[in-house]
Design a protein around this motif. Sequence first.
Motif, mmCIF file in Angstrom:
data_model
loop_
_atom_site.group_PDB
_atom_site.id
_atom_site.type_symbol
_atom_site.label_atom_id
_atom_site.label_comp_id
_atom_site.label_asym_id
_atom_site.label_seq_id
_atom_site.Cartn_x
_atom_site.Cartn_y
_atom_site.Cartn_z
ATOM 1 N N ARG A 96 42.933 51.411 62.985
ATOM 2 C CA ARG A 96 42.157 52.151 61.987
ATOM 3 C C ARG A 96 43.028 53.072 61.128
ATOM 4 N N GLY A 97 43.896 53.832 61.760
ATOM 5 C CA GLY A 97 44.768 54.722 60.991
ATOM 6 C C GLY A 97 45.688 53.949 60.069
ATOM 7 N N ARG A 98 46.243 52.861 60.587
ATOM 8 C CA ARG A 98 47.126 52.030 59.783
ATOM 9 C C ARG A 98 46.366 51.385 58.624
ATOM 10 N N PHE A 99 45.121 51.005 58.873
ATOM 11 C CA PHE A 99 44.334 50.372 57.816
ATOM 12 C C PHE A 99 43.989 51.381 56.720
ATOM 13 N N LEU A 100 43.745 52.634 57.096
ATOM 14 C CA LEU A 100 43.489 53.664 56.085
ATOM 15 C C LEU A 100 44.701 53.842 55.174
ATOM 16 N N TRP A 101 45.895 53.837 55.761
ATOM 17 C CA TRP A 101 47.114 53.905 54.951
ATOM 18 C C TRP A 101 47.241 52.654 54.079
ATOM 19 N N ARG A 102 46.857 51.533 54.629
ATOM 20 C CA ARG A 102 46.871 50.276 53.890
ATOM 21 C C ARG A 102 45.948 50.366 52.669
ATOM 22 N N LEU A 103 44.820 51.052 52.819
ATOM 23 C CA LEU A 103 43.882 51.217 51.710
ATOM 24 C C LEU A 103 44.449 52.142 50.635
ATOM 25 N N VAL A 104 45.231 53.132 51.043
ATOM 26 C CA VAL A 104 45.898 53.998 50.064
ATOM 27 C C VAL A 104 46.819 53.155 49.180
ATOM 28 N N LEU A 105 47.566 52.263 49.813
ATOM 29 C CA LEU A 105 48.458 51.382 49.060
ATOM 30 C C LEU A 105 47.672 50.447 48.150
ATOM 31 N N LEU A 106 46.532 49.951 48.649
ATOM 32 C CA LEU A 106 45.693 49.079 47.822
ATOM 33 C C LEU A 106 45.159 49.839 46.612
ATOM 34 N N PHE A 107 44.806 51.103 46.813
ATOM 35 C CA PHE A 107 44.326 51.921 45.703
ATOM 36 C C PHE A 107 45.414 52.044 44.632
ATOM 37 N N VAL A 108 46.650 52.258 45.056
ATOM 38 C CA VAL A 108 47.760 52.362 44.108
ATOM 39 C C VAL A 108 47.943 51.048 43.357
ATOM 40 N N ILE A 109 47.901 49.931 44.089
ATOM 41 C CA ILE A 109 48.020 48.613 43.445
ATOM 42 C C ILE A 109 46.898 48.425 42.436
ATOM 43 N N GLY A 110 45.685 48.839 42.825
ATOM 44 C CA GLY A 110 44.550 48.707 41.935
ATOM 45 C C GLY A 110 44.682 49.550 40.679
ATOM 46 N N ARG A 111 45.223 50.760 40.819
ATOM 47 C CA ARG A 111 45.399 51.607 39.633
ATOM 48 C C ARG A 111 46.455 51.025 38.696
ATOM 49 N N ILE A 112 47.496 50.421 39.277
ATOM 50 C CA ILE A 112 48.500 49.759 38.426
ATOM 51 C C ILE A 112 47.852 48.592 37.698
ATOM 52 N N GLY A 113 47.041 47.813 38.418
ATOM 53 C CA GLY A 113 46.338 46.694 37.791
ATOM 54 C C GLY A 113 45.386 47.165 36.708
ATOM 55 N N ALA A 114 44.735 48.314 36.931
ATOM 56 C CA ALA A 114 43.798 48.852 35.949
ATOM 57 C C ALA A 114 44.499 49.323 34.683
ATOM 58 N N SER A 115 45.810 49.491 34.729
ATOM 59 C CA SER A 115 46.554 49.844 33.526
ATOM 60 C C SER A 115 46.523 48.708 32.510
ATOM 61 N N PHE A 116 46.401 47.487 33.009
ATOM 62 C CA PHE A 116 46.366 46.310 32.128
ATOM 63 C C PHE A 116 44.940 46.014 31.674
ATOM 64 N N THR A 117 43.992 46.097 32.601
ATOM 65 C CA THR A 117 42.597 45.864 32.257
ATOM 66 C C THR A 117 41.700 46.676 33.171
ATOM 67 N N HIS A 118 40.728 47.351 32.595
ATOM 68 C CA HIS A 118 39.881 48.253 33.393
ATOM 69 C C HIS A 118 38.907 47.505 34.296
ATOM 70 N N VAL A 119 38.824 46.166 34.170
ATOM 71 C CA VAL A 119 37.921 45.415 35.042
ATOM 72 C C VAL A 119 38.528 45.190 36.429
#
Length: 420
Positions: A96-119
């Motif tokens: 669970r703790g490791r997965f929460l950190w994994r979600l932080v990384l996913l959030f960062v990846i998602g924000r980088i992706g949102a730089s190209f398109t907000h969808v």
Amino acid sequence: MEQNKPIATPSKRIDVIDALRGFALFGVIITHMLQRFGIFAGVRPGEPNFPALDGAVQWLFQNVIMGRFINIFAFLFGMSFFIQMDRAAKKGIDFRGRFLWRLVLLFVIGRIGASFTHVDILSVYALFGVILVFLYPLKNKVLMIIALLLLLGIPRIFVVGVDRISNEPATEVVQPAPQQQPQQQNRQWEPPTFFESVVRNQTTGTMGTINYQFGVSGRGYVTMALFILGLIVGRVRFFEEVHIKRKRNVVLFFVFLFSTLLVNFIIGLLSKEPINLFMLMRQGGNIPPIALVTATLNDINLVLLSGALAMGFITLFQVKSVRKYLESITPYGRMGLTNYEMQGVIGAILFSAWGFGSIFGTWRPTELFILGVVIYILQAIFSKYWMKYFLYGPLEWLWRSGTYLKWQPFRRKSEKSIKH
């Protein structure tokens, strides 16, 4: 339990899940392509070259594709969450703790992706994933109740406001037109640069996404329900037995299909004309209960048809003569994160004013549909050859390495190295 122990090598995967993810991403790219990835390049669609085909593509988009395939993608996120938690538990690891950190990384990846398109939806998935971690200890019955409440549109009632739900006529609230300065009235639209597009996507684009996910549309609540349903289906080991319970697969396909037809029939009885809930909200005044009921039934209809599409694919996957073709998109699904983000980058390049938006922004539905298919095929070919030499897709490998804060194995071992 150990929490920091890495799982260095990939566990045995269930091929039908990867193939189903690849299937879902086909619908995702077609949806985004026909919506031009939510990007306006300052041009309008040109004259139709194939008017009849345009109509057919639009019907297919509205009634079969839009909202259905992204539902499957969301469901598989919940499923993947369970698989990771379950496999870690079998190794004596509290993930669970490791997965929460994994979600932080996913959030960062998602924000980088949102730089190209907000969808790009990954940052929203990361936030919902946090909720899923805390829901994980609950029993299936409790999780099912929560999922049903979300699908029944309970959050939408609070967004609208209980005091506004009434059939009584009310005076419309007309918003005054914004006053423009003389210099603004004559100002022509100027195409944004790449940097300006990034800023816009991260600000106003993000606000639009939040409103779409958590506003009247309630798209986010449906997504959270699908996360939970994916977790429940994972717990009952559905996919571990899917290859031996073929009759069950067929029965579920028809149950989902007939349920979709039934809900469609009910919607038609309740409302002869489509009710635009967004328009009612903008106009102000009271919201008739039938509008909320219809919106909820439309959400349920989308989920049911998504189930029919998923079960239809799963059923075909178990047919040997068909499976050999469907397996070709298994590598695509294994690289789901990379391919999803790659879709967004390609879409931004095609439709942005700083890219080729002046060209592709004028294309009609038929051309956009074909272009989406071509891009998907090229991605599938790339995925097949990539997975031949590597254990993970590029982003999957970075995500995994970041999860354990240690570089993970990447290249597949050749037969020569194994012999030696």
